[in-house]
Design a protein around this motif. Structure first.
Motif, PDB file in Angstrom:
ATOM      1  N   ASP A 352       3.537  37.648  81.004  1.00  0.00           N
ATOM      2  CA  ASP A 352       2.880  37.825  81.029  1.00  0.00           C
ATOM      3  C   ASP A 352       2.068  39.329  81.388  1.00  0.00           C
ATOM      4  O   ASP A 352       1.725  40.444  80.793  1.00  0.00           O
ATOM      5  N   GLU A 353       3.594  39.679  82.309  1.00  0.00           N
ATOM      6  CA  GLU A 353       3.355  40.831  83.322  1.00  0.00           C
ATOM      7  C   GLU A 353       3.681  42.157  82.895  1.00  0.00           C
ATOM      8  O   GLU A 353       3.972  42.802  82.767  1.00  0.00           O
ATOM      9  N   VAL A 354       4.749  41.640  81.162  1.00  0.00           N
ATOM     10  CA  VAL A 354       5.359  42.554  80.675  1.00  0.00           C
ATOM     11  C   VAL A 354       3.958  43.304  80.148  1.00  0.00           C
ATOM     12  O   VAL A 354       3.479  44.276  79.157  1.00  0.00           O
ATOM     13  N   GLY A 355       3.212  41.950  79.442  1.00  0.00           N
ATOM     14  CA  GLY A 355       2.142  42.564  79.112  1.00  0.00           C
ATOM     15  C   GLY A 355       1.324  42.868  79.497  1.00  0.00           C
ATOM     16  O   GLY A 355       0.453  44.071  79.008  1.00  0.00           O
ATOM     17  N   MET A 356       0.717  43.106  80.522  1.00  0.00           N
ATOM     18  CA  MET A 356      -0.094  43.529  81.469  1.00  0.00           C
ATOM     19  C   MET A 356       0.448  45.548  82.038  1.00  0.00           C
ATOM     20  O   MET A 356      -0.766  46.212  81.891  1.00  0.00           O
ATOM     21  N   SER A 357       1.309  45.316  82.062  1.00  0.00           N
ATOM     22  CA  SER A 357       2.310  46.770  81.997  1.00  0.00           C
ATOM     23  C   SER A 357       2.216  47.159  80.708  1.00  0.00           C
ATOM     24  O   SER A 357       1.293  48.574  80.683  1.00  0.00           O
TER      25      SER A 357
END
Length: 435
Positions: A352-357
């Motif tokens: 999900d952090e990759v998505g937020m990036s």
């Protein structure tokens, strides 16, 4: 019949009848039942729950609250696919042409994204001129003519679900199995398919983080569909790291094209083959998933699957040559490698952090109506289990704004956990549920 009485009945542990659920959904859709009463009912359902019959009645009432797509003019068994979504999930753009090339009509409604990346419609608009604004007659005619069409979800399809979801989103009642399942399945039933294959994600980048919750949701949706007369299969797939290597709209389109050329990432290709095999079996084109997989591979090897994507692009306002020359698709002005901060194994990637990036770069929407930068995102080189040397690139970031790039780079690096021990590999396909 009074909504007040129904709220008390459910709050006190009662079971709502089909007529009561129909009254409630019809009244709310027509705005005869106010938000505050429906919010009270949603909270009562959240705590008390619904049995299988109530959940089916709720689903069918929402499906009947607006238009229902009639696909009877399209020959053959119509098979739909739905994914619960995730980071790098570009499946429809490769899977649809593969399945259509094998003779299954693909009549798909898709939406725009709200979150880390765009939805299928946003991604397809990476083809200049591509439109999903199709009239129903045009949609059906295109499926008959070329075997595939993708249109935007109309406002009149299951309008009760749209109203209810918006209410649940601001009243803390989203996370209930019956309400989630009925929300998804009401749209699928209204879309008119004879059979539905579900891709239910589990992991850090999925709505259902825990495997047991994903399986429970899958069983609930399969049960609803079967009792509504549809052939149903649910594939539980891993979303504990991004799917494939591309995260971002045009980047994901390019990866889908590579996959249709037989050069896609192993995990993404495997997911398309697994879902496609189930679709071909449900559609009566194959007697077994093994045989169906070979049919799909042959559609890729022969070039028929890639040609089907070109047919789709051309039929909906794009240029078929862009499928064969994806370098024509949007490209970012900044392409920067992100080096590994240490040597070791990739222990995990916070999906999900990759998505937020990607969202920080402009690849998604924080609120409905926000513009999406189709060119930005990440091309990921290293995934969970891989060994990396310090300074070796983990990914290439595609950006159009230096300030956004700096913030996205920091967040992307925080998504990676690097350690000394190689982690155990998680299976991509967790389970296949048919009952």
């Amino acid at each position: 019949m009074r909504m007040y009485d129904l709220i008390l009945k459910k709050r006190n542990g009662g079971t709502l009848t089909e007529d009561e659920i129909t009254y409630m959904i019809d009244g709310y859709t027509r705005e005869e039942i106010p938000d505050y009463q429906m919010a009270a009912m949603m909270m009562a359902i959240y705590f008390v729950g619904m049995n299988d019959r109530e959940t089916l009645d709720l689903t069918q009432a929402m499906a009947a609250s607006g238009d229902r797509l009639d696909l009877s003019a399209i020959p053959g068994i119509k098979v739909d696919k739905h994914s619960t979504g995730g980071v790098g999930d570009k499946t429809s753009m490769a899977l649809g042409p593969m399945v259509a090339a094998c003779g299954i009509p693909v009549a798909k409604m898709s939406g725009r994204g709200l979150g880390h990346t765009g939805g299928t419609i946003d991604k397809l608009e990476s083809f200049p001129g591509f439109t999903t604004d199709l009239a129903e007659e045009q949609f059906i005619r295109q499926v008959r003519d070329i075997g595939i069409a993708i249109m935007g979800q109309t406002a009149d399809l299951a309008p009760a679900d749209k109203k209810l979801y918006a209410l649940r989103d601001v009243t803390g009642t989203v996370d209930n199995l019956s309400l989630i399942a009925s929300s998804i399945m009401s749209k699928k039933l209204a879309a008119g398919a004879d059979a539905i294959v579900l891709d239910v994600k589990t992991g850090s980048g999925a709505f259902m983080k825990q495997e047991k919750d994903a399986k429970a949701l899958a069983r609930e949706m399969v049960s609803i569909g079967r009792r509504a007369g549809r052939a149903m299969v649910a594939v539980i797939s891993d979303m504990d790291q991004p799917l494939g290597q591309a995260v971002g709209n045009a980047l994901e389109v390019k990866e889908a094209i590579s996959t249709l050329r037989g050069r896609g990432p192993e995990d993404f290709t495997e997911l398309c083959l697994t879902l496609g095999s189930q679709m071909l079996v449900c559609g009566g084109k194959s007697s077994s998933p093994v045989e169906a997989r070979e049919m799909l591979l042959e559609a890729v090897r022969s070039g028929r699957a890639l040609e089907k994507l070109a047919d789709l692009a051309e039929a909906q306002g794009g240029r078929r040559e862009d499928v064969y020359h994806p370098e024509h698709l949007p490209q970012a002005s900044i392409q920067e490698e992100i080096p590994a901060p240490a040597s070791g194994y990739i222990r995990r990637i916070l999906c999900d952090e990759v998505g937020m990036s990607s969202l920080i770069l402009g690849g998604g929407r924080e609120k409905k109506g926000d513009p999406v930068d189709l060119a930005v995102g990440f091309q990921i080189y290293k995934k969970a289990g891989d060994y990396v040397e310090k300074g070796e690139p983990l990914a290439v970031m595609h950006a159009n704004d230096e300030t956004k790039a700096a913030a996205a780079r920091e967040r992307f690096l925080n998504a990676y956990e690097i350690g000394c021990e190689q982690p155990e590999k998680r299976p991509l396909i967790v389970d296949i549920i048919k009952v």
